[in-house]
Design an enzyme around this catalytic site. Structure first.
Site, short mmCIF file in Angstrom:
data_model
loop_
_atom_site.label_atom_id
_atom_site.label_comp_id
_atom_site.label_asym_id
_atom_site.label_seq_id
_atom_site.Cartn_x
_atom_site.Cartn_y
_atom_site.Cartn_z
CG HIS A 221 1.12 -12.50 -1.72
ND1 HIS A 221 -0.19 -12.90 -1.66
CD2 HIS A 221 1.78 -13.53 -2.35
CE1 HIS A 221 -0.32 -14.10 -2.23
NE2 HIS A 221 0.87 -14.50 -2.65
CB ILE A 255 -5.50 0.80 5.04
CG1 ILE A 255 -5.57 2.34 5.02
CG2 ILE A 255 -5.95 0.22 6.37
CD1 ILE A 255 -4.70 3.02 6.06
CG PHE A 258 -9.12 -2.14 3.50
CD1 PHE A 258 -10.51 -2.22 3.39
CD2 PHE A 258 -8.54 -2.14 4.75
CE1 PHE A 258 -11.30 -2.29 4.53
CE2 PHE A 258 -9.32 -2.21 5.89
CZ PHE A 258 -10.71 -2.28 5.78
CG HIS A 260 -7.69 -8.96 -4.24
ND1 HIS A 260 -7.66 -9.57 -5.47
CD2 HIS A 260 -7.11 -9.81 -3.36
CE1 HIS A 260 -7.10 -10.75 -5.35
NE2 HIS A 260 -6.75 -10.93 -4.08
CG ASP A 311 -4.40 -11.04 4.17
OD1 ASP A 311 -4.53 -12.25 4.40
OD2 ASP A 311 -3.65 -10.60 3.29
#
Ligand code: CMC
Length: 375
Positions: A221, A255, A258, A260, A311
């Site tokens: 998160h 990674i 990346f 969602h 992010d």
């Protein structure tokens, strides 16, 4: 056997668990009916926080009054400053935020009042004070003294000033503002759902926010934005990027930045933030990191069909603003507090205890063996 409702892949994937008027990701991502594109381009974070909390955009006078209240609340009780100074220097800044939120409860006269007016007052104080908790601890860790926010400045400007001790450029303040707007709210993500679960027990708002901070810390998160920078620093020059990412993907490394749960074709926040990030990189001489990021992103999108989430650009943006990596997820806290509180208040206003069921997978019933007879 109870029917499983944990979603196709577990994790409640695709399951609608409640209703909200705060935000939707269906169609265009929007806060209370305003697209994030409009809000990011045209609104101050304070306006957006007001919108989330009160349900409507403020009038000019309403915004001024809201900012005045935030300015007046922007101070920390002396015992909290002393406690922050006493915490070990290497304490995780997300733990500091969690402790700070919890400590603020002890000094809030409205703490036990779950009424809407009291919750609005408490939220305004949290919005004003959590950034000070973050800045104060960072200042102590870097050998500096406590400094107050300037009540006449925006939250974005105050964060930059208190952390860097430099006057932010207009571009830096705008970039920070956009990141705060985009981080302010995001429907039923894990931390918001946590806040709603806590609120549904009728525990107070500080409990809901403190629990949400704990949920946000995890690397799947909010914690992802700090790890994004670790990746980019490990990769280094753009020339290393292709071999690094192909090797990492071959080793099935996850990674950060990346993928969602909801956005499978792209995160609209990334689309907004990426050009801001690019401009800031040029202004601050960080084009090499942008090139490295570009190579990595193209390969992950092409090979894994995984879009970059918010992010990915936000971590770079904070780096170009000269902010330490340990503050990236705490910055997310400062912004998301408005969304968490809006959801908690929505929960209190129409509450039913959130208490789902589980599909049992343990042993069948068996006889109890007295302690003396166990091997
Ligand atoms: N890197 C590499 N592979 C990935 C990634 C990633 N970031 N994300 C998903 N996958 C793969 C995963 O390994 C799996 O592959 P396979 O089917 O071969 O086992 C497949 O994609 C599906 O993954 P999943 O974990 O089941 O998908 P999910 O919908 O549960 O994942 C996620 C959502 C955010 C947990 C995941 O994409 C992830 O771990 N991303 C990295 C952490 C991150 O950036 N989090 C920030 C989320 S957005 C902002 C926020 O909330 O803070």
């Amino acid at each position: 056997m109870t029917k499983s409702t944990s979603g196709a892949g577990g994790g409640l994937e695709g399951i609608v668990v409640g209703q909200t008027a705060v935000c939707t990701l269906d169609g265009r991502m929007s806060y209370r009916g305003y697209t994030i594109e409009d809000l990011a381009a045209r609104a101050e974070y304070e306006e957006v926080a007001y919108l989330l909390l009160y349900g409507e955009l403020p009038s000019a006078a309403g915004l001024q009054a809201f900012k005045s209240r935030l300015g007046a609340a922007a101070e920390l009780p002396a015992p909290i400053i002393d406690t922050l100074r006493a915490l070990p220097a290497n304490t995780s800044m997300m733990d500091v935020m969690r402790t700070g939120s919890s400590m603020l409860a002890h000094f809030d006269a409205d703490v036990a009042d779950n009424g809407r007016e009291a919750n609005l007052r408490k939220t305004e104080r949290l919005l004003a004070r959590l950034p000070l908790v973050m800045a104060a601890k960072h200042r102590f860790d870097t050998g500096r003294t406590y400094a107050d926010a300037d009540p006449g400045r925006s939250l974005a400007a105050n964060i930059l000033r208190l952390v860097t001790d430099r006057e932010p450029s207009r571009e830096a303040e705008q970039a920070m503002n956009i990141s705060l707007v985009l981080y302010a709210e995001h429907e039923f993500n894990a931390s918001t759902f946590t806040a709603r679960c806590v609120a549904s027990t009728l525990a107070d708002l500080h409990c809901a926010i403190t629990a949400a901070i704990g949920a946000l810390k995890g690397p799947l998160h909010g914690g992802a934005n700090e790890r994004v920078l670790e990746v980019l620093e490990e990769v280094g020059a753009p020339d290393n990027a292709e071999s690094w990412i192909r090797d990492a993907l071959a080793r099935k490394v996850r990674i950060m930045g990346f993928g969602h749960r909801v956005y499978k074709d792209g995160d609209p926040r990334t689309v907004i933030l990426t050009p801001v990030c690019r401009r800031l990189a040029e202004a601050t001489g960080n084009q090499a990191m942008e090139q490295t990021a570009d190579v990595i992103e193209k390969i992950i999108v092409a090979d894994k069909k995984l879009p970059a989430n918010v992010d990915w650009p936000s971590a770079r943006l904070y780096y170009y603003l000269g902010l330490p990596v340990s503050l990236y997820t705490p910055l997310f806290v400062c912004a998301r507090t408005a969304g968490w509180a809006a959801h908690a208040m929505e929960q209190y206003a129409n509450n039913r205890l959130i208490r789902p069921s589980a599909e049992y997978t343990g042993p069948a019933l068996r006889p109890f063996v007295p302690l003396a007879q166990r091997g």
